[in-house]
Design a protein around this motif. Structure first.
Motif, PDB file in Angstrom:
ATOM      1  N   LEU A 321       0.824  -1.209   0.000  1.00  0.00           N
ATOM      2  CA  LEU A 321       0.000   0.000   0.000  1.00  0.00           C
ATOM      3  C   LEU A 321       0.856   1.256   0.000  1.00  0.00           C
ATOM      4  N   ARG A 322       1.977   1.242   0.723  1.00  0.00           N
ATOM      5  CA  ARG A 322       2.860   2.407   0.747  1.00  0.00           C
ATOM      6  C   ARG A 322       3.470   2.639  -0.629  1.00  0.00           C
ATOM      7  N   TRP A 323       3.867   1.551  -1.289  1.00  0.00           N
ATOM      8  CA  TRP A 323       4.415   1.694  -2.642  1.00  0.00           C
ATOM      9  C   TRP A 323       3.347   2.214  -3.594  1.00  0.00           C
ATOM     10  N   LEU A 324       2.142   1.688  -3.495  1.00  0.00           N
ATOM     11  CA  LEU A 324       1.049   2.142  -4.351  1.00  0.00           C
ATOM     12  C   LEU A 324       0.754   3.624  -4.143  1.00  0.00           C
ATOM     13  N   ALA A 325       0.763   4.053  -2.883  1.00  0.00           N
ATOM     14  CA  ALA A 325       0.481   5.465  -2.590  1.00  0.00           C
ATOM     15  C   ALA A 325       1.524   6.363  -3.235  1.00  0.00           C
ATOM     16  N   LEU A 326       2.778   5.956  -3.184  1.00  0.00           N
ATOM     17  CA  LEU A 326       3.855   6.741  -3.776  1.00  0.00           C
ATOM     18  C   LEU A 326       3.714   6.769  -5.292  1.00  0.00           C
ATOM     19  N   ALA A 327       3.496   5.606  -5.896  1.00  0.00           N
ATOM     20  CA  ALA A 327       3.354   5.532  -7.346  1.00  0.00           C
ATOM     21  C   ALA A 327       2.111   6.272  -7.820  1.00  0.00           C
ATOM     22  N   ARG A 328       1.010   6.169  -7.084  1.00  0.00           N
ATOM     23  CA  ARG A 328      -0.237   6.827  -7.465  1.00  0.00           C
ATOM     24  C   ARG A 328      -0.075   8.345  -7.468  1.00  0.00           C
ATOM     25  N   THR A 329       0.675   8.850  -6.501  1.00  0.00           N
ATOM     26  CA  THR A 329       0.879  10.294  -6.402  1.00  0.00           C
ATOM     27  C   THR A 329       1.552  10.848  -7.644  1.00  0.00           C
ATOM     28  N   PHE A 330       2.455  10.057  -8.236  1.00  0.00           N
ATOM     29  CA  PHE A 330       3.250  10.559  -9.344  1.00  0.00           C
ATOM     30  C   PHE A 330       2.905   9.912 -10.688  1.00  0.00           C
ATOM     31  N   VAL A 336       9.168  12.437 -12.637  1.00  0.00           N
ATOM     32  CA  VAL A 336       9.340  11.869 -11.307  1.00  0.00           C
ATOM     33  C   VAL A 336       9.288  10.350 -11.374  1.00  0.00           C
ATOM     34  N   LEU A 337       8.361   9.820 -12.167  1.00  0.00           N
ATOM     35  CA  LEU A 337       8.254   8.366 -12.271  1.00  0.00           C
ATOM     36  C   LEU A 337       9.512   7.769 -12.866  1.00  0.00           C
ATOM     37  N   GLN A 338      10.129   8.496 -13.779  1.00  0.00           N
ATOM     38  CA  GLN A 338      11.391   8.010 -14.323  1.00  0.00           C
ATOM     39  C   GLN A 338      12.438   7.936 -13.219  1.00  0.00           C
ATOM     40  N   ALA A 339      12.369   8.884 -12.278  1.00  0.00           N
ATOM     41  CA  ALA A 339      13.327   8.895 -11.175  1.00  0.00           C
ATOM     42  C   ALA A 339      13.167   7.684 -10.285  1.00  0.00           C
ATOM     43  N   ILE A 340      11.948   7.129 -10.205  1.00  0.00           N
ATOM     44  CA  ILE A 340      11.756   5.945  -9.371  1.00  0.00           C
ATOM     45  C   ILE A 340      11.574   4.689 -10.218  1.00  0.00           C
TER      46      ILE A 340
END
Length: 432
Positions: A321-330, A336-340
């Motif tokens: 869920l924490r990973w999803l929240a981070l990915a969903r935000t960006f 930014v998504l390229q950065a992660i």
């Protein structure tokens, strides 16, 4: 004044009625003048600690050696500290000697920055011998007196300098900045938990991006006693890839830290080493590592449902869920998504599927299966198998099949699937 401030005024007046000067000091005065929310009120007085304890009925001797007594009044607590001067800082952190003095200005002179060396009284008095208010009006952060001496006294002040500059949108005065660069090596003498606490406050502050940038520019992380495996170049790359707005999208300091660590390219084990060095709590360490492990599992096979399910089973629903929240935000920010490690196209589609898959998972750990080890032992007995390591193997296989939606979490369905799988393994001579 709110209730906390009105009660603090009563404490000040009580000390003054006994003939001892007393004032509000420190962060309260600074934030009150700036119109920012205040969380507590610190008080400085000419009264000795013994006098303070004699003046009030409820006190706690929280730091008598440094002149501090906590006064409990009206449901609030106030740190009341005797005017003092300090000498000798052999450990570059704390004074070797503390001497109580009678003058407020002498007490203010020992403080770190001019904006923190102001005092005020409940009746409108304002004491600002070092120009703290003027510095705030001009957007400047400046040490009290000689900056080199301030940083030699307490090397942690260099971290606080960065934090204050970021939090209050201040420019660091040139002499203060130069002294910081010249004395940054002293940071190695500061306990890592103190450094970690300052870094956490930067990440939780108004502008963590600027704070991280200033730390990089000053090369302060290179001088942490146990800085961990974040190369200076990686730190800089993370700062270059991200922007202030990226951090503002995340209100959770832990999520901000995750974004930064992913941008820095840190692997989960390296992150664990780094967070241990900074003395993060075990809970925080485990949470961050688990979320990064989810990311690492997905990096090589993003579109795979099995990769996602395995990541959830290995690291838990909360980490997912924490990973999803981070990915969903960006998900709409390709840079930014390229950065992660994600493209916006991949992320938008994958998040939708991953959320659905997670919601459909009837079990994420073996204990949630409606078929336990004793049931597997019974099944094995019918096949002529003695209990052994195969039980855990079959249980994990069942958990994966259930999480993938291939088998329902129902005793009969699980029992039938286990029998078929065990026969298949027996035919291959993989059960012993």
């Amino acid at each position: 004044m709110n209730a906390m401030e009105r009660e603090a005024a009563k404490v000040v007046h009580a000390l003054r009625e006994r003939g001892f000067p007393a004032f509000f000091v420190g962060g309260y005065v600074r934030d009150k003048w700036l119109g920012r929310p205040v969380k507590d009120v610190d008080i400085a007085t000419a009264a000795a600690p013994e006098v303070v304890m004699d003046t009030f009925s409820k006190t706690v001797p929280t730091g008598l050696q440094h002149g501090t007594v906590t006064v409990l009044s009206g449901g609030f607590s106030y740190e009341v500290t005797t005017f003092r001067k300090e000498t000798g800082y052999s450990d570059y952190r704390r004074p070797d000697q503390v001497e109580f003095v009678g003058a407020l200005e002498e007490d203010l002179q020992r403080r770190d920055f001019t904006m923190n060396a102001m005092a005020a009284g409940p009746d409108g008095e304002w004491i600002d011998p070092f120009g703290g208010r003027r510095d705030l009006e001009q957007g400047r952060l400046r040490c009290v007196g000689e900056p080199a001496i301030r940083f030699q006294e307490d090397a942690l002040r260099m971290m606080r300098c960065v934090r204050f500059a970021a939090e209050y949108s201040l420019q660091i005065e040139s002499g203060t900045w130069q002294a910081l660069l010249e004395h940054r090596h002293l940071l190695k003498h500061v306990a890592m938990e103190r450094v970690g606490a300052e870094l956490a406050r930067i990440m939780d502050g108004a502008d963590p991006y600027r704070g991280l940038g200033l730390l990089y520019e000053a090369k302060l992380p290179l001088h942490w006693a146990e800085s961990g495996p974040i190369p200076h170049q990686a730190w800089g790359e993370a700062v270059a890839q991200l922007a202030s707005a990226d951090f503002q999208l995340l209100s959770d300091a832990e999520q901000r830290t995750l974004l930064w660590l992913l941008a820095a390219g840190l692997r989960p084990d390296a992150t664990a080493q780094w967070s241990r060095a900074l003395r993060y709590s075990n809970t925080v360490q485990k949470r961050m590592r688990a979320a990064l492990l989810v990311h690492a599992r997905l990096a090589d096979g993003l579109a795979s449902r099995q990769r996602w399910v395995e990541a959830v089973l290995d690291n838990g629903r909360e980490a997912a869920l924490r990973w999803l929240a981070l990915a969903r935000t960006f998900q709409n920010s390709s840079r930014v998504l390229q950065a992660i490690g994600l493209s916006s196209e991949q992320c938008e589609a994958y998040i939708h599927h991953a959320e659905k898959w997670l919601a459909q998972m009837e079990a994420t750990q073996a204990s949630e299966l409606k078929l336990d080890g004793s049931d597997l032992v019974a099944i094995g007995r019918t096949l002529g198998r003695k209990p052994g390591p195969w039980i855990s193997h079959v249980q994990q296989w069942l958990l994966l099949q259930c999480a993938m939606g291939e088998v329902q979490n129902d005793p009969d369905a699980l029992r039938y699937a286990a029998q078929m799988y065990m026969r298949e393994l027996a035919d291959k001579e993989e059960i012993r």
